[in-house]
Scaffold this active site. Structure first.
Site, PDB file in Angstrom:
ATOM      1  N   PHE A 288       0.868  -1.188   0.000  1.00 55.14           N
ATOM      2  CA  PHE A 288       0.000   0.000   0.000  1.00 55.14           C
ATOM      3  C   PHE A 288       0.897   1.228   0.000  1.00 55.14           C
ATOM      4  CE2 PHE A 288      -1.835   3.705   1.881  1.00 55.14           C
ATOM      5  CZ  PHE A 288      -3.180   3.694   1.561  1.00 55.14           C
ATOM      6  N   GLU A 289       0.665   2.115  -0.955  1.00 49.98           N
ATOM      7  CA  GLU A 289       1.328   3.421  -0.918  1.00 49.98           C
ATOM      8  C   GLU A 289       0.410   4.385  -1.632  1.00 49.98           C
ATOM      9  OE1 GLU A 289       6.126   2.829  -1.381  1.00 49.98           O
ATOM     10  OE2 GLU A 289       4.971   2.575  -3.199  1.00 49.98           O
TER      11      GLU A 289
END
Ligand SMILES: Nc1nc2c(ncn2[C@@H]2O[C@H](COP(=O)(O)OP(=O)(O)OP(=O)(O)O)[C@@H](O)[C@H]2O)c(=O)[nH]1
Ligand SMILES: *[C@@H]1O[C@H](CO)[C@@H](O)[C@H](O)[C@H]1NC(C)=O
Ligand SMILES: *[C@@H]1O[C@H](CO)[C@@H](O)[C@H](O)[C@H]1NC(C)=O
Ligand SMILES: *[C@@H]1O[C@H](CO)[C@@H](O)[C@H](O)[C@H]1NC(C)=O
Ligand SMILES: *[C@@H]1O[C@H](CO)[C@@H](O)[C@H](O)[C@H]1NC(C)=O
Ligand SMILES: *[C@@H]1O[C@H](CO)[C@@H](O)[C@H](O)[C@H]1NC(C)=O
Length: 390
Positions: A288-289
């Site tokens: 996740f970014e």
């Protein structure tokens, strides 16, 4: 004579197979055709099937430096105003059904309201089936499919591949330690994804992967949030890296800092320090970014090239998560780093589940708050948040 004819034919075939702008649909606004590729404006299922049937969506030539496949499909005209942002997923053709599940979840929890674009990358060209199924599933926005240039997914010339292979065979006790493709993947996400022409269309990306889950409704535009608050890097989960995957990494980082003549410690550097002033192994979990692509600037590029020259992506098993985290700690101010505490998120085997009951109810979360990894001693979040709030 015949030899030179066949040479000319071969050269022509290569030239013709290079991606270039193909006028599939003249209605497409010229200003949106910023990069070379195959463009298509979706109108209906049978027309789309014809498009896939009648166009060479991938070239047989694998190109060293440019993607051999760039297919851009617009499913909405005119485009509604939104941030300059995309979802970004790296995956394989055979991940197709898991990708659909992820998309269903992301669309349902967030994107049916905001209609952000999707960008799919692959070390091989995407199949027609993949492009057909995925495009049919997302009925708004721009959907881009592209292959990765060979030089961005292979050994750099200074790597001794025999040595790399020997090391891999002795690395099986570390997760993915014996995998060659995993190493290419980590190096790609460390130093190349932001150079891909499809990714360069955008300012912000939200990285997603096959198999993730979004556990709660997201009732606001997260991209708008990061732009308005000048955030450059946002995370949900963090954890400790396996020390065996990065035995020499920290030494190289310190050497890099010396060669760069950085005189004072960057503001965020303490995120990564333990009480002995050594790497604490903490990293943002990079599956996740949400980030601003500006963070992958010349400074970042020098960091990557320096580390790449040390060979640790192949002689050890450096992940992209510690590399990104090191860059965040070196180059970003604390107030440019954001924790999305209100997002419910899962990536095997960990999840983030909002602890605030008001958020939980309002956003219709479906996770167990007791499973929140942020509460665990294996998470770095409490340590990170302590530093970020000071
Ligand atoms: N096209 C392609 N995508 C890959 C390949 N290997 C991994 N990926 C993608 O890269 C991302 C990360 O790979 P994973 O194998 O899921 O690694 P991971 O489990 O996230 O690694 P950790 O987070 O460290 O546990 C996912 O989006 C995968 O779909 C590959 O060989 N080809
Ligand atoms: C797009 O570009 C072509 C050639 O450059 C031009 O003839 C055409 O009028 C342009 N179309 C629009 C909608 O601007
Ligand atoms: C699909 O769109 C094409 C192009 O606009 C049109 O010619 C065709 O009749 C449409 N087909 C259907 C089934 O609507
Ligand atoms: C590459 O590595 C192998 C195995 O470690 C070694 O035998 C060989 O000499 C190396 N080759 C070069 C050119 O250094
Ligand atoms: C989005 O951002 C990219 C990278 O900064 C830029 O090249 C592109 O023109 C922007 N697109 C729009 C529609 O503003
Ligand atoms: C760091 O300083 C040395 C010695 O003054 C110099 O040679 C070098 O170019 C400097 N490096 C950078 C990145 O500025």
């Amino acid at each position: 004579m015949w030899r030179s004819v066949s040479l000319i034919v071969t050269v022509l075939a290569i030239l013709l197979s290079l991606p270039r702008i193909v006028k599939v649909n003249d209605e497409l606004d010229n200003s949106t055709k910023l990069i070379d590729g195959l463009y298509y404006t979706y109108c209906n299922d049978s027309d789309f099937k014809d498009f896939l049937k009648n166009n060479e969506i991938f070239s047989a030539e694998v190109n060293q430096d440019i993607p051999s496949q760039v297919v851009i499909i617009d499913r909405e005209k005119p485009r509604t105003p939104r941030e300059n942002a995309t979802f970004l997923m790296l995956c394989r053709n055979q991940d197709m059904y898991q990708v659909l599940e992820t998309l269903q979840n992301v669309q349902d929890r967030f994107n049916h309201k905001y209609n952000y674009d999707y960008t799919f990358l692959n070390d091989e060209p995407f199949s027609k089936e993949f492009i057909y199924l995925i495009t049919s599933f997302i009925d708004h926005g721009r959907i881009s499919f592209g292959s990765i240039p060979r030089s961005h997914w292979s050994y750099p010339s200074h790597i001794n591949t025999t040595k790399a292979e020997e090391i891999r065979s002795n690395y099986a006790d570390v997760p993915y330690g014996d995998s060659e493709s995993y190493r290419h993947m980590c190096r790609f996400y460390s130093g190349f994804f932001y150079q891909h022409p499809l990714v360069k269309q955008y300012q912000y990306y939200w990285r997603i992967e096959p198999g993730i889950k979004v556990y709660c409704d997201v009732n606001y535009d997260v991209f708008r949030y990061v732009r308005k608050h000048k955030k450059k890097y946002a995370f949900v989960l963090s954890l400790f890296e396996y020390a065996d995957t990065i035995p020499s990494l920290w030494n190289h980082v310190l050497e890099f800092i010396r060669t760069e003549n950085m005189t004072s410690a960057p503001e965020s550097f303490e995120l990564l320090l333990n009480k002995h002033n050594w790497y604490n192994l903490c990293h943002f979990w990079s599956n996740f970014e949400i980030a601003n692509l500006d963070m992958f600037d010349n400074n970042y590029q020098r960091l990557f090239e320096f580390l790449d020259s040390k060979g640790g992506f192949y002689y050890e098993r450096w992940g992209d998560a510690p590399i990104h985290s090191i860059a965040v700690a070196l180059y970003l101010y604390k107030n440019e780093i954001h924790w999305f505490n209100d997002l419910g998120y899962y990536y095997a085997p960990y999840s983030q589940c909002p602890q605030d009951s008001k958020t939980f109810i309002e956003n219709k979360c479906t996770c167990d708050p007791d499973d929140d990894f942020g509460q665990s001693d294996l998470s770095c979040n409490r340590y990170f948040l302590d530093i970020l709030s000071n």
